[in-house]
Design an enzyme around this catalytic site. Sequence first.
Site, PDB file in Angstrom:
ATOM      1  N   GLY A  75       0.930  -1.239  -0.037  1.00 38.21           N
ATOM      2  CA  GLY A  75       0.106  -0.055   0.030  1.00 38.21           C
ATOM      3  C   GLY A  75       0.803   1.480  -0.022  1.00 38.21           C
ATOM      4  O   GLY A  75       0.368   2.362   0.255  1.00 38.21           O
ATOM      5  N   TYR A  89      16.455   2.679  -8.309  1.00 33.63           N
ATOM      6  CA  TYR A  89      15.188   3.387  -8.587  1.00 33.63           C
ATOM      7  C   TYR A  89      15.210   3.610  -9.961  1.00 33.63           C
ATOM      8  O   TYR A  89      15.949   4.070 -10.495  1.00 33.63           O
ATOM      9  CB  TYR A  89      15.308   4.704  -7.892  1.00 33.63           C
ATOM     10  CG  TYR A  89      13.984   5.677  -7.964  1.00 33.63           C
ATOM     11  CD1 TYR A  89      12.738   5.348  -8.062  1.00 33.63           C
ATOM     12  CD2 TYR A  89      14.272   7.031  -8.293  1.00 33.63           C
ATOM     13  CE1 TYR A  89      11.702   6.097  -8.242  1.00 33.63           C
ATOM     14  CE2 TYR A  89      13.066   7.776  -8.591  1.00 33.63           C
ATOM     15  CZ  TYR A  89      11.782   7.481  -8.272  1.00 33.63           C
ATOM     16  OH  TYR A  89      10.742   8.039  -8.600  1.00 33.63           O
ATOM     17  N   LYS A 119      -2.730   3.795  -6.473  1.00 37.34           N
ATOM     18  CA  LYS A 119      -3.377   3.916  -8.183  1.00 37.34           C
ATOM     19  C   LYS A 119      -4.564   4.733  -7.923  1.00 37.34           C
ATOM     20  O   LYS A 119      -5.384   4.614  -7.037  1.00 37.34           O
ATOM     21  CB  LYS A 119      -3.465   2.559  -8.279  1.00 37.34           C
ATOM     22  CG  LYS A 119      -2.412   1.545  -8.406  1.00 37.34           C
ATOM     23  CD  LYS A 119      -2.546  -0.018  -8.616  1.00 37.34           C
ATOM     24  CE  LYS A 119      -1.521  -0.718  -8.286  1.00 37.34           C
ATOM     25  NZ  LYS A 119      -1.964  -2.300  -8.334  1.00 37.34           N
ATOM     26  N   ARG A 135      -4.103 -12.091  -4.218  1.00 35.47           N
ATOM     27  CA  ARG A 135      -5.630 -11.883  -3.854  1.00 35.47           C
ATOM     28  C   ARG A 135      -6.156 -11.273  -5.095  1.00 35.47           C
ATOM     29  O   ARG A 135      -5.327 -11.255  -5.996  1.00 35.47           O
ATOM     30  CB  ARG A 135      -5.653 -10.851  -2.684  1.00 35.47           C
ATOM     31  CG  ARG A 135      -4.783  -9.400  -3.065  1.00 35.47           C
ATOM     32  CD  ARG A 135      -5.185  -8.316  -2.091  1.00 35.47           C
ATOM     33  NE  ARG A 135      -4.289  -7.383  -1.951  1.00 35.47           N
ATOM     34  CZ  ARG A 135      -4.120  -6.497  -3.022  1.00 35.47           C
ATOM     35  NH1 ARG A 135      -5.081  -6.157  -3.976  1.00 35.47           N
ATOM     36  NH2 ARG A 135      -3.310  -5.313  -2.664  1.00 35.47           N
ATOM     37  N   VAL A 184      -8.025  -4.666  -6.852  1.00 34.42           N
ATOM     38  CA  VAL A 184      -9.306  -3.648  -6.961  1.00 34.42           C
ATOM     39  C   VAL A 184      -9.531  -3.601  -8.340  1.00 34.42           C
ATOM     40  O   VAL A 184     -10.711  -3.224  -8.758  1.00 34.42           O
ATOM     41  CB  VAL A 184      -8.769  -2.201  -6.340  1.00 34.42           C
ATOM     42  CG1 VAL A 184      -9.825  -1.189  -6.479  1.00 34.42           C
ATOM     43  CG2 VAL A 184      -8.419  -2.502  -4.890  1.00 34.42           C
TER      44      VAL A 184
END
Length: 518
Positions: free
Chosen positions: A165, A203, A238, A294, A297
């Site tokens: 997250g 990065y 997002k 999982r 979204v």
Amino acid sequence: MPKRVLLANRGEIALRVQRTCRELGIETVAVYSEPDRNALHVREADAAVAIGPGPATESYLVIDNIIEAAKRTGADAVHPGYGFLSENAAFAEACDANGITFIGPPASAMQAMGDKVAARRLMADAGVPIIPGANDVDASDLAAAHAEAERIGFPLMVKAAGGGGGRGIRVVESPDGLDGAMQLSSSEAAAAFGNATVFLERYVSPARHIEVQVMADAHGNARAFGERECSVQRRHQKLLEEAPSVAVDPELRARLCDAATAAALSCGYRNAGTVEFLLDDRTGEFFFLEMNARLQVEHPITELVYGVDLVALQLAVADGQELDPGPAGPREPNGWSIECRINAEDPHANFAPSFGLVEHVDMPQGPGVRFDSMLYAGLDVPVFYDSLLGKLIVWAEDRPAAIARMRRALQDLVVAGIDTNSAFHLALLDDPDFVAGNVDTGWLERDFTMPPPADDGRDVTALIAAALAAEMGGRADGAAPAAGPSAADLWARVARADAMNTRVQHTAERGWRSGIGS
């Protein structure tokens, strides 16, 4: 197939799983916290069980309460949705121990992919490209960390091994910032995930965030359903997703899908998962970022371009069924799909959260429009959970048509009483860089500017509708009044009232807030 599925979640994802279960003739059980007692997922379920007060740590995250609710209602399976306990290995193990089917991956796969350091090692062994970095960095051994950082090169990222997250992540531009970044990431990771371990990664910037939807069964089969473009992000969160990506051609799609299925097979994965990559679209190089164990979204955009119900596949795989192997190689997407996350927040006030009573809602409709939402007039948006109210999804033949359709759908969406970020999405769809597909993970915060509010009058009209509904006997809980005018009569009165300056002024003075078009 299971006969009764408990939904260990809330909001739009609980409703979305309920719909597929209903189509398959499967009963559902809702669990709910005290503030969610009137939520739509509770109303739509065949049975519902209260599991605690508002804070998630006292309700949706209490494994024993959910297991007890499943046993009490005779649920033979649990769908965790996303967030909360969806990637909690202990929850999956508790379901197994109580003879309840967990509709998700096994605990062992969650553990393998939940620790990002372990996942990096696993991916390297499976031949999946990983970002150059250093694993298991001791946040207290700064000398060793500086030596590894010099080897990797600046800029680099300090990341939490057990993070998610967007938490526990810091970008470090030079050696001077490394010590503070490691301390902050480590302490944040310890507080949020109970694991203070951090690691270093090069990065990669500018880069796109590309993810691949996978589904694996218990028979050793894994299928990939193409890519999603998820580069429009704010603070690593997002906000808008697309399928497919403007940066991915058929050859690159095949390589991404091969890497994603290799990732799934490497850890004995089962059920739905998403493998996330960073893509340098200047060179075509991509690197493994993480695997989400999982349903995501943004799964609806994959469903629309591939014509698949991913929740139905989850249920089938959990039932032990074998996946249809499908065509050789990844199937090409059909058309274009875009998803906008509709959040309860004010884009003109630095996206400040907005909570309270929803006074009025107009849902977008029409060809190619899907709105997975928890919204209804009378919903009291609680303060305890994330700000996601729903996902507005469109499908069209190509990207320009999908953008146009999404713009129209956003303009049709009316939410009165709280703020939403619809105005942000409308501004985003008009941005020349977005329209051209020239975005990367840093683009939104680097190059996009939110325009000032524009008063188009629709907020006042929506509020008048809510006012008249209340004055004519409408109820805030969404139930119809015992007797009253038809919807056509109501809106005729709204139109007349909107033309009366005195009425508009009266309504405005009431201080209600609207989240549409502002």
